[in-house]
Design an enzyme around this catalytic site. Structure first.
Site, PDB file in Angstrom:
ATOM      1  CE  LYS A  52      -4.507   0.211   0.609  1.00 29.77           C
ATOM      2  NZ  LYS A  52      -5.203  -0.478  -0.499  1.00 29.77           N
ATOM      3  N   GLY A  91     -20.338   6.836   2.011  1.00 28.49           N
ATOM      4  CA  GLY A  91     -19.721   7.162   1.246  1.00 28.49           C
ATOM      5  C   GLY A  91     -20.194   7.105   0.200  1.00 28.49           C
ATOM      6  N   GLY A 132     -18.236   7.289  -2.798  1.00 28.40           N
ATOM      7  CA  GLY A 132     -16.473   7.618  -3.887  1.00 28.40           C
ATOM      8  C   GLY A 132     -16.706   6.678  -4.961  1.00 28.40           C
ATOM      9  CG  ASN A 133     -14.539   3.898  -7.850  1.00 27.33           C
ATOM     10  OD1 ASN A 133     -13.342   2.596  -7.008  1.00 27.33           O
ATOM     11  ND2 ASN A 133     -14.809   3.949  -9.138  1.00 27.33           N
TER      12      ASN A 133
HETATM   13  N1  GLU Z   1      -6.461   0.641  -3.832  1.00 23.70           N
HETATM   14  C1  GLU Z   1      -7.922  -0.650  -3.991  1.00 23.70           C
HETATM   15  C2  GLU Z   1      -7.720  -2.012  -2.856  1.00 23.70           C
HETATM   16  O1  GLU Z   1      -8.029  -1.528  -1.522  1.00 23.70           O
HETATM   17  C3  GLU Z   1      -7.431  -1.835  -5.177  1.00 23.70           C
HETATM   18  C4  GLU Z   1      -5.945  -2.654  -5.460  1.00 23.70           C
HETATM   19  C5  GLU Z   1      -5.299  -2.469  -6.662  1.00 23.70           C
HETATM   20  O2  GLU Z   1      -6.041  -2.455  -7.842  1.00 23.70           O
HETATM   21  O3  GLU Z   1      -4.410  -2.894  -6.298  1.00 23.70           O
HETATM   22  O4  GLU Z   1      -8.264  -3.240  -2.841  1.00 23.70           O
END
Ligand code: GLU
Length: 428
Positions: free
Chosen positions: A107, A219, A221-222
């Site tokens: 992350k 939320g 968002g996306n």
């Molecule tokens: N940010 C998204 C998650 O927390 C997607 C991560 C990704 O596609 O690598 O799962």
């Protein structure tokens, strides 16, 4: 537990320890998996449009890459901390493992508020983040993606910087790219749709018809946007959504008791998930205080904003009518509130299973980018549904067989797979 004392990393470790005990994990594997393998903390100087230079703090944390390159999003948030990124990197490992894709967990984060930055400043920030990391990430090492407040435009700037430094085209380096520039059809919808695929399956197990159910979202968002759209398309009623208003600097719950029109809401929301209040009023929405989303008499709650949103302060406000909580966000329920939900017997689809649709589609995007051959949208979504449904089914089976809470069952599957990978590699 007060909000200020909440530490998502401690929460993630407590969840891990609990299941490590259940499955009798050996001491060395425990020690390896309860913390990240590698961390990068750095500064990013950015020339701002007003002529000043601002120093931002950035992170990339690779929790585990035994099953494949580290994978996970990069969050832009003013309250980002190293411990939040650590927790999220850990959850990414379990997420990729529970849906059984050949990727590890990582992350990233930048302490910033893109809502108050110009496009040019955002671009320089994205490029700066890559410049600090270009040698320790890459298509076979660590593959970033969008997350809270980052989007496909940011991903393309990051890819361009990476390719400029390395002198080649590496579309498999990053996912969540714009369609036509290496992105996958369906990636935008994937996380939200994935949430609803698991909701659909959970409702079957609860003996409920989706078209007779109601939901409240935190939320917009996306994740929440596309979850709400699919939920409504399948016949469910979206009663309320709670989202941040960047003009007023606070959140509101938008409610319509006979059902909000999720697709119409998508036309009045900005790229950071702020709903235009005046237009929402014209659409007949009631505007309620932030916390109202959790108190609605609905069948399903979908927290799809940030971590630590359901705590001892509000868990008892959840209506008796709620039968299912689907965690669209990562870590929305803190440890104490989780205990209450578990005791109340509300069915839970845990975060790293529920919201795994995004990374699953990212994996499909990586496959397509590396092969330079792109699939039709139907094919992407059908494969996504298949992966999510079989991960949900395997988790439910493990939960039933061992009389486990769904969160623990998902952990049992995920930890076992990663533990096996580190053993097979001879790391422990
Ligand atoms: N940010 C998204 C998650 O927390 C997607 C991560 C990704 O596609 O690598 O799962």
């Amino acid at each position: 537990m007060t909000v200020s004392s909440y530490n998502p990393y401690e929460n993630a470790q407590a969840q891990f320890d609990r299941v490590a005990r259940i499955i009798g994990l050996d001491q060395a594997t425990c020690a390896l998996l309860r913390q990240p393998m590698r961390e990068f903390h750095f500064t990013i100087p950015v020339h701002m449009d007003d002529g000043s230079t601002k120093i931002f703090n950035g992170y990339r944390i690779q929790h585990n890459d035994a099953r494949g390159p580290a994978k996970g999003g990069i969050r832009f948030h003013p309250h980002e901390t190293a411990d939040t990124v650590r927790a999220l990197s850990m959850w990414m490992t379990w997420k990729c493992s529970v849906v059984d894709i050949p990727l590890g967990g990582g992350k990233g984060g930048i302490v910033c508020d893109p809502r108050n930055m110009t496009e040019n400043e955002q671009e320089r920030l994205c490029r700066g983040w890559i410049r600090q990391l270009a040698k320790v990430v890459g298509p076979v090492i660590d593959v970033p993606a969008p997350d809270v407040m980052s989007n496909s435009k940011h991903m393309l700037w990051m890819l361009d910087e990476f390719e400029t430094i390395h002198g080649g085209r590496y579309p498999g380096f990053i996912t969540g790219k714009p369609v036509g520039m290496g992105g996958s059809l369906g990636r935008t919808e994937a996380t939200g749709y994935g949430v609803i695929y698991t909701v659909r399956e959970a409702l079957k197990d609860l003996g409920l018809k989706l078209e007779e159910t109601t939901a409240s979202f935190q939320g917009f968002g996306n994740v929440a946007q596309y979850a709400a759209v699919l939920f409504q398309r399948l016949g469910g009623k979206v009663i309320s959504v709670c989202c941040w208003d960047n003009n007023d600097k606070k959140a509101y719950t938008y409610r319509k008791l006979d059902g909000l029109n999720a697709e119409a809401l998508l036309t009045i929301v900005d790229s950071f998930g702020t709903i235009n209040k005046e237009k929402a009023l014209e659409m007949g929405c009631e505007i309620l205080p932030q916390g109202a989303w959790i108190e609605q008499d609905v069948d399903i709650l979908i927290p799809a904003a940030l971590e630590n949103q359901i705590t001892l302060d509000n868990v008892n406000k959840i209506s008796k009518q709620v039968k299912l909580i689907a965690e669209g966000a990562n870590g929305p329920i803190n440890t104490d509130a989780d205990e209450v939900i578990r005791e109340r017997g509300v069915f839970l689809v845990p975060d790293f299973l529920c919201n795994a649709g995004g990374v699953t589609c990212s994996y499909f995007e990586q496959v397509q980018s590396n092969n330079n051959y792109y699939w039709e949208k139907d094919e992407v979504l059908q494969k996504l549904d298949q992966k999510m449904t079989s991960a949900y089914r395997a988790t439910k089976e493990t939960a039933d067989k061992n009389k486990l809470y769904m969160r623990d069952a998902a952990y049992v599957i995920a930890i076992n797979r990663v533990a096996q990978a580190v053993k097979m590699r001879g790391w422990v």
